[in-house]
Scaffold this active site. Structure first.
Site, short mmCIF file in Angstrom:
data_model
loop_
_atom_site.label_atom_id
_atom_site.label_comp_id
_atom_site.label_asym_id
_atom_site.label_seq_id
_atom_site.Cartn_x
_atom_site.Cartn_y
_atom_site.Cartn_z
N GLY A 1 13.80 -7.81 -7.70
CA GLY A 1 13.01 -7.46 -6.53
C GLY A 1 12.94 -8.57 -5.50
N THR A 2 11.91 -9.41 -5.62
CA THR A 2 11.63 -10.42 -4.61
C THR A 2 12.80 -11.35 -4.32
OG1 THR A 2 9.33 -10.32 -5.35
CG2 THR A 2 9.91 -12.15 -3.93
N ASN B 1 5.84 5.38 -11.30
CA ASN B 1 5.07 4.17 -11.02
C ASN B 1 3.62 4.43 -11.38
OD1 ASN B 1 3.76 1.95 -10.04
ND2 ASN B 1 4.14 2.41 -7.88
N CYS C 1 -0.18 2.76 -10.19
CA CYS C 1 -0.99 3.11 -9.03
C CYS C 1 -2.33 3.71 -9.47
CB CYS C 1 -0.24 4.10 -8.14
SG CYS C 1 0.26 5.58 -9.05
N GLY D 1 0.80 -1.23 0.00
CA GLY D 1 0.00 0.00 0.00
C GLY D 1 0.82 1.27 0.00
N GLY E 1 7.97 -12.65 -8.29
CA GLY E 1 8.83 -13.81 -8.08
C GLY E 1 8.83 -14.74 -9.29
C1 LIG Z 1 6.97 -6.08 -1.25
C2 LIG Z 1 6.96 -5.38 -2.57
C3 LIG Z 1 6.78 -4.00 -2.64
C4 LIG Z 1 6.75 -3.33 -3.86
N1 LIG Z 1 6.60 -1.97 -3.89
C5 LIG Z 1 6.66 -1.31 -5.10
C6 LIG Z 1 6.60 0.11 -5.16
O1 LIG Z 1 6.50 0.78 -4.14
N2 LIG Z 1 6.64 0.70 -6.39
C7 LIG Z 1 6.77 -0.02 -7.56
O2 LIG Z 1 6.83 0.58 -8.64
N3 LIG Z 1 6.85 -1.37 -7.52
C8 LIG Z 1 6.80 -2.03 -6.33
N4 LIG Z 1 6.88 -3.41 -6.30
C9 LIG Z 1 7.02 -4.15 -7.57
C10 LIG Z 1 8.48 -4.47 -7.84
O3 LIG Z 1 9.23 -3.29 -8.00
C11 LIG Z 1 8.63 -5.35 -9.09
O4 LIG Z 1 8.12 -4.61 -10.19
C12 LIG Z 1 7.87 -6.67 -8.97
O5 LIG Z 1 8.01 -7.18 -7.67
C13 LIG Z 1 8.38 -7.72 -9.98
O6 LIG Z 1 9.74 -8.01 -9.79
P1 LIG Z 1 10.26 -9.24 -8.90
O7 LIG Z 1 9.50 -10.46 -9.35
O8 LIG Z 1 11.72 -9.34 -9.17
O9 LIG Z 1 9.93 -8.91 -7.47
C14 LIG Z 1 6.91 -4.08 -5.07
C15 LIG Z 1 7.10 -5.45 -5.00
C16 LIG Z 1 7.11 -6.12 -3.78
C17 LIG Z 1 7.30 -7.62 -3.75
#
Ligand SMILES: Cc1cc2nc3c(=O)[nH]c(=O)nc-3n(C[C@H](O)[C@H](O)[C@H](O)COP(=O)(O)O)c2cc1C
Ligand SMILES: Cc1cc2nc3c(=O)[nH]c(=O)nc-3n(C[C@H](O)[C@H](O)[C@H](O)COP(=O)(O)OP(=O)(O)OC[C@H]3O[C@@H](n4cnc5c(N)ncnc54)[C@H](O)[C@@H]3O)c2cc1C
Ligand SMILES: Cc1cc2nc3c(=O)[nH]c(=O)nc-3n(C[C@H](O)[C@H](O)[C@H](O)COP(=O)(O)OP(=O)(O)OC[C@H]3O[C@@H](n4cnc5c(N)ncnc54)[C@H](O)[C@@H]3O)c2cc1C
Ligand SMILES: Cc1cc2nc3c(=O)[nH]c(=O)nc-3n(C[C@H](O)[C@H](O)[C@H](O)COP(=O)(O)O)c2cc1C
Ligand code: FES
Ligand code: FES
Lengths: 308, 263, 308, 263
Positions: C262-263, C124, C127, C70, C214
Site C-alpha cells: 500500500g503506502t 473490508n 469499517c 473516510g 507503512g
Molecule cells: C490512504 C489510504 C487509504 C486506504 N483505504 C483503504 C480502503 O478503502 N479499504 C481498505 O480495506 N483498506 C484501506 N487502506 C488500508 C490499506 O489497504 C492497507 O491495509 C494498510 O495501509 C497497510 O498496508 P501498507 O502499510 O502497505 O499501506 C488504506 C490505506 C491508506 C494509506
C-alpha cells in the site's frame, strides 16, 4: 522559569519525565544524576525468581525494537534484601513495577512491597494471568480490575495500572482499573510484534514474538493515551516511543499528565534529560508557565481533570 | 571524563576509515577523553548511520593522546554503515563500557589465543602488556593467510606470534593444542586469554585447567542498551553460587576463562 | 526462473504481489504495466455515495503514514456504470474491496458486484458496523462472521475477509471468518493511531485519529499474519508496511501465501515491481523454485496448508 | 519520457542549491527527460532526505535542454531537507503530475496575480507566454520588498510587472483591485491566472466575472501519493454536476478560476 512539577494521584513529581520499567536501573547513574528525573521506576519485580527467555532477547526492526526479555529476576524477597537498599541513595520517588501470575499473588506481593522507600506500585498487568490460561490481565476489563482491586486492598501506597495495547477496547480496561481503585494509569506497555531473520528463516527473537517499542510504536501509544485520558478522570502517564521533548509534548497535549521514556535510553543514554529540556523549551517558547497546563490541550472539548 | 559520570556518548571526528584485508575494516576517531579512559577488553556502543540500535564494538586502539580505534568485520547493515564512514564524518561512540581484562604488572608473560576478529578484542591487551615489558605469546587463527591481520594485531610491538590457518589444517584443534602445550612448556605464561572461537575457548579451558594457569575469555551476545539495563545480553556463567545468567555488557564481556559455559 | 504463481482459494495469481485497497487505481498505469501484478484491488466500494472525511486526510509520522480518508465514493451503482468498465482493459484479476454498514448491506452489495469482470470480493470488515453502534465488524468474531456469512450466501465469487489489527484476539476473528466461508484472509488493515500538530496543538488529521500504515506498522502486521496463519487453513494475504522484496519474504515465511503493498507506492510509485523482483531474487539466491515454498517456512512445526 | 508510462521517479543530480532572499530557496537539478516533459502549472513530488512522505513542489523552471528548477519557502522538515541539498547530491523527483495551465497561442495578453511563493507556480507560465510573444502583465504581492522575488519570477523575459507590499499598504485588496481594474482597462488580457492567496483569489474571481474574462487558479492541499490514488488532496470545486471534492493532484492543481470555492 517553567514549573515542571506534576501531580500523579497522591504524589507530586518534580518533573513529568521518568523512565519506563525494564529499560532503567541504578547503572544509569554512571551517565547522569538520576535525581533530575520525576521518579525512578524499577524493572518488574516478580514474587518468585525467574530465569527469563532464551536469547536473542532483542531484535531491531526499522525505527523500533522487539524484545522478549521474559522478566528475569531474583524474586521479591531477594529484591527487598539487595536491590531496594541500592535505590535508597537516590532522592527521587521510587516506583516499583510489579508483575505476578494471579490477583492473589499481586496482592501478596503488593503487601510485601509496602515498605519505607517505596513511593508507589506500578502494576504491570500486561503479564500472563495463569487463571485465564496465560492471557494478559490487561487484555480484558474483568481480570484487569480484579488484579488492581486485589492490590488496592493490600496496600496504602499509590497504585498505578500499566495497561497493554494488546486489547480490543483499552478505554474499557482503563475505566475498569479506575473503578477498581487505581490512582493513575501508565499507557502503554509494548505491543506484540514479530520479525523474521532472513538468514535463518526463523523468528529473530529466541522466544518468537516480542514486544514492539520505540519511535515506530509512538503513533499507536499516543492514540491509546488519547482514548484512556478521555475515558478516566485519574492521571494518565504516557509511554511509547518518546525520544524528544516534542514527542513528550504530543503525549501531554493528548492527555498525559507525565511521560515515561524507555527504548530511547538505549540509543542515547541521556535521552531523558534531552526530553526534559525539550519540554521546558516548548513551554517557555509557547508561554506556558506550568508544564501541567499542556495536559489535554489538544482536546476539542474541555481539559481533562487529570491535569488539575 | 567526569569522574562522577564515567559513561557518556562521545561524538568524535573520523580520522581514518579503511578496509583491512578482504573482509575487515578499521576506523580511527578523535575522542581524547574516551580514548584515555578505555581499558583493554572494554567496548563502545556505536551509533551506526541509518540503523536504529547501536552496535557493540571492542576497542582495538586507545590511550592517552592516541586516537580511538575499532577493527571489525562487515557483518550486516550496522557494520556496513560504519565502514561507509569517511574521514571528516563524525561517529557517536558511547562508552567506555564492560569489564576489562586483568593485567597484573607482576606478570612475566601472557598467552593470547585469538580467532578471526577476536584479535581486535585482544590486540590492545597485547600492546599494553608488551609496553609494560610483559612477554606476549600470541596464537592467531584465521581461515587463510589473506584473513590474518598480523600487523593490525601486533602493530610493531615485540611479541611471539604463531599464525595457524584452516587452509593448511594448522588451525585444527589437535594441532593448536600441541602448539599451545609446546609454547607453555617453552615459556610458561602467568595468564592466558582468548576471544573469537567457541572451539578454541573449550580447548584453552582444558589446557589451562591441566596446567593450572589462570585465564580470561571475552565473549559476545546480542545487545540492546550495553548499560546493564535491559538484560538482553545474558550468557550462562558459572559463579560461586552456581550457574547464573550474567550480562555480557556489565559483568562481561571479559569473564574468568573457566566460568564461561560453552554453548 | 522462479515460479511466482500462487493459489488463493479458487484463484491462481501469476504473482504473489498485489496492491492494497485504497492505495491503488487505474491511474498507476501511467507508471508501469499493471498486468505485472498478481491482482488488481480497488478502493473500498460502498453501497451509497459517501463524501469522506474532512482534510487534512493524511499526516506523516516517522516511518509511517496516518490517514483518515473516510472511504469517499460514488456508490456501487455508479461504480458498476463508470469504474468497472475502466478496469476491463487490464488482464490481471480484479478484486473489488467492499465496505458496508450492516451484514444485510454487505450481502446486497456482494450480489450486485457478482458480475463478469469481477474475480473476487475483498470484504473490508474493518469499517463501522451500524448495528453495533459503530464498532468495526472485525473487532469481534461474531459480527465479523455474520458479515462474511451474509456475503458468502449472496455470491459465488471467492470472498476474502480483510481483518483489522484493532481487536483483542485476531486469531479468533480469523477462525470465525474461515468458519463463515471466507476463501482467504487479508491481514491486515491499518491500526488506529494519532499524531498531534505542535503548531496548532490539535490532532494532525481533520478527523482526529487515523489509520497507521507503512514501515513502522510492519512488525505488528507481521505478527498478525503469524497468528492468523497458525489459526486457519485458508490462505492468508499479508499486508502492512511492505516496502522491499525482503519485507514480502518475511511475510511469506511467517505464513502469508501472497502480499499486498500500500503506502510504499506513495514513496516509490513502482514499489510493487521492486517488491516482485526482490522476492524472485531471494528465491533464486536461496534455491527455491516456487515462491509458494516460502509460505510458513519460519514455523517451528510443519508448513501450513495455505502454502499447498 | 516513455509515452506509455509518462510518470516516473527521476533521480537528478543537484546543480544549484541556494537561498533566495530571506525565506526562500531554489534548486536546479539535471533531469532532462522530466524537464522536457513538464508544462507550466504541473508539479513534481519530491523525496526529501530524512522525511518519509514526498513533498509536492511546483515546477519553477523547465524545458528541453534546460535544468529542472524548484523555488520554495522553507516551511518545515521536508523543505528544510531540500534546502540542505548541495550541488552533487541527488534528488528523486516524481512527475510530471497535475493538470497544467491553459496557454492559447492565439492570446495576445495574460494577467498574472501572485502572492508570496505562489509566483514560483506562475513563473514558468509567464516565461512561456512571453517566449511566444504573448504580453504578460504581472501583479506580484509580498510582505515587504525583501520578500519579493522579482528576478526569480521574470528572469529577464519582457513583461509588465507591478509589485505591491503589505509594508506600504499597496497590497490591500482595495488597492490591488483598483490596480487590476486599471491594468485591464489599459490592456485587456485574454485570460487571468492566480496562485498563493485566498484573498487575492476571491478578488480576482470578482473582477474576472465582472469583466467576463476567463481564468485559472492553482491551489494547494496536503498530499499523500500525488498520483490520484489516495484522495487525501481533495478540495471543494464547482462542476457542471454541482460541487464536488476533486483531487488537487489529479483534476488540479490548476482549476477554472470560478470553480474554486474560497475556504
Ligand atoms: C490512504 C489510504 C487509504 C486506504 N483505504 C483503504 C480502503 O478503502 N479499504 C481498505 O480495506 N483498506 C484501506 N487502506 C488500508 C490499506 O489497504 C492497507 O491495509 C494498510 O495501509 C497497510 O498496508 P501498507 O502499510 O502497505 O499501506 C488504506 C490505506 C491508506 C494509506
Ligand atoms: C562486546 C562486543 C564486542 C564486539 N567487538 C567486535 C569487534 O571488535 N569487531 C567486530 O567485527 N565485531 C565485534 N562484535 C560483534 C558486532 O557487534 C556485530 O558484528 C555487529 O553488531 C553486527 O551488526 P550488523 O548490523 O553489521 O550485522 P547484523 O548481524 O545484521 O546485526 C543485526 C543485529 O544483530 C546484532 N548482532 C549481530 N551479531 C552480533 C554479535 N556477534 N554480538 C552482538 N550483537 C550482534 C546487532 O547488534 C544487531 O542488533 C562485538 C560484539 C560484542 C557484544
Ligand atoms: C501542488 C503543490 C505545489 C506546491 N508548490 C510549492 C512551491 O512551488 N513552493 C513552495 O514553497 N511550496 C509549494 N507547495 C507547498 C509545499 O508542498 C509545502 O510547503 C511542503 O510540503 C511543506 O513540507 P515541510 O515538511 O517543509 O513542512 P510541514 O508543514 O512540516 O509539512 C508537514 C506535512 O504537511 C504537508 N504540507 C504542509 N504544507 C503543505 C501545503 N501547503 N500543501 C501541501 N502539503 C503541505 C507536507 O507535505 C507534510 O506532509 C506546493 C504544494 C502543492 C500541493
Ligand atoms: C528491553 C525492554 C524491557 C522491558 N521490560 C518491561 C518490564 O519489565 N515491565 C514493564 O512493565 N514494561 C517493560 N517494558 C516496556 C516499557 O516499559 C515501555 O512500556 C515500552 O518499551 C514502550 O516505551 P518505549 O517505546 O519508550 O520503550 C520493557 C521494554 C523494553 C524495550
Ligand atoms: S545490553 Fe542491556 S543489559 Fe546488556
Ligand atoms: S495526493 Fe493522493 S490522490 Fe491526490
Amino acid at each position: 522559569m517553567v514549573d515542571l512539577s506534576v501531580r500523579i494521584g497522591g504524589l507530586r513529581l518534580a518533573s513529568p519525565v521518568m523512565p519506563a520499567s525494564g529499560t532503567f536501573g541504578p547503572e544509569l547513574a554512571e551517565v547522569f544524576d538520576l535525581d533530575l528525573l520525576g521518579a525512578l521506576v524499577t524493572k518488574s519485580v516478580t514474587p518468585d525468581p525467574r530465569r527469563g527467555n532464551p536469547t536473542p532477547r532483542v531484535a531491531e526492526t526499522g525505527q523500533g525494537l522487539l524484545n522478549s526479555i521474559g522478566i528475569p529476576g531474583k524474586g521479591i524477597a531477594a529484591w527487598l534484601a539487595h536491590d531496594l537498599p541500592a535505590w535508597q541513595r537516590f532522592a527521587a520517588p521510587l516506583v516499583v513495577s510489579l508483575s505476578a501470575p494471579s490477583a492473589a499473588a499481586f496482592a501478596a506481593a503488593a503487601r510485601a512491597l509496602s515498605v519505607p522507600g517505596v513511593a508507589a506500585i506500578e502494576a504491570n498487568i500486561s503479564c500472563p494471568n495463569l487463571e485465564e490460561d496465560g492471557r494478559a490481565f490487561a487484555a480484558e476489563p474483568g481480570p484487569a480490575a480484579a488484579a488492581i482491586a486485589a492490590i488496592r486492598a493490600a496496600t496504602a501506597l499509590p497504585v498505578w495500572a500499566k495497561l497493554s495495547p494488546n486489547t480490543g477496547d483499552i478505554a474499557a480496561v482503563a475505566r475498569a482499573c479506575e473503578d477498581a481503585g487505581a490512582d493513575a494509569l501508565v499507557v502503554a506497555n509494548t505491543i506484540l510484534g514479530l520479525a523474521i531473520d532472513l538468514d535463518t528463516m526463523a523468528p529473530a527473537l529466541g522466544a518468537g514474538m516480542g514486544g514492539y517499542s520505540g519511535p515506530g510504536f509512538k503513533p499507536i501509544a499516543l492514540r491509546l493515551v488519547w482514548q484512556c485520558a478521555h475515558a478516566v478522570r485519574i492521571p494518565v502517564i504516557g509511554c511509547g516511543g518518546i525520544t524528544t521533548g516534542n514527542d513528550a509534548v504530543e503525549f501531554m497535549l493528548a492527555g498525559a499528565a507525565a511521560v515515561q521514556v524507555g527504548t530511547a535510553t538505549f540509543i542515547q543514554p541521556a535521552a531523558m534529560l534531552r526530553v526534559t529540556e525539550g519540554i521546558a523549551a516548548f513551554c517557555a517558547g509557547r508561554g506556558f508557565a506550568r508544564v501541567a497546563e499542556l495536559t489535554g490541550r489538544a482536546w476539542s472539548g474541555a481539559r481533562p481533570l487529570a491535569a488539575e | 571524563m567526569d569522574g562522577a559520570y564515567p559513561v557518556a556518548s562521545h561524538i568524535g571526528a573520523v580520522l581514518v576509515s579503511e578496509p583491512v584485508g578482504a573482509r575487515y575494516h578499521r576506523i580511527l576517531i578523535d575522542a581524547p577523553a574516551l580514548s584515555a579512559a578505555v581499558r583493554p577488553g572494554q567496548f563502545c556502543h556505536l551509533l551506526c548511520p541509518g540503523v536504529y540500535l547501536r552496535r557493540p564494538m571492542s576497542v582495538w586502539r586507545a590511550g592517552p593522546g592516541e586516537s580511538l580505534g575499532f577493527l571489525f568485520r562487515v557483518a550486516g547493515p550496522g557494520t556496513a554503515a560504519l565502514a561507509g564512514l569517511r574521514a571528516g564524518d563524525t561517529l557517536d561512540a558511547m562508552g567506555p563500557v564492560g569489564r576489562p581484562f586483568s593485567l597484573d604488572p607482576g606478570w612475566r608473560r601472557i598467552l593470547i589465543l585469538a580467532r578471526g576478529v577476536g584479535l581486535a578484542t585482544l590486540s590492545l591487551l597485547a600492546l599494553r602488556a608488551a609496553a609494560r615489558g610483559i612477554g606476549v605469546t600470541a596464537v592467531l587463527s584465521a581461515r587463510e593467510p589473506a584473513d590474518l591481520m598480523l600487523a593490525a594485531f601486533a602493530s610493531d610491538a615485540p611479541m611471539q606470534v604463531h599464525a595457524v590457518f584452516d587452509s593448511d589444517g594448522s588451525s585444527a584443534p589437535a594441532a593448536v593444542g600441541a602448539l599451545l602445550a609446546a609454547e607453555i612448556a617453552r615459556a610458561r605464561p602467568d595468564a592466558v586469554f582468548t576471544c573469537g572461537s567457541d572451539r578454541l575457548l573449550r580447548l584453552l579451558q582444558g589446557i589451562a585447567a591441566r596446567e593450572n594457569i589462570p585465564g580470561e575469555a571475552a565473549i559476545e551476545q546480542r545487545m540492546g542498551c550495553a548499560l546493564g539495563l535491559c538484560f538482553s545480553c545474558v550468557r550462562r556463567i558459572a559463579t560461586a553460587d552456581g550457574p547464573r545468567d550474567l550480562r555480557v555488557c556489565r559483568e562481561g564481556p571479559v569473564f574468568d576463562l573457566h566460568s564461561v559455559e560453552a554453548w
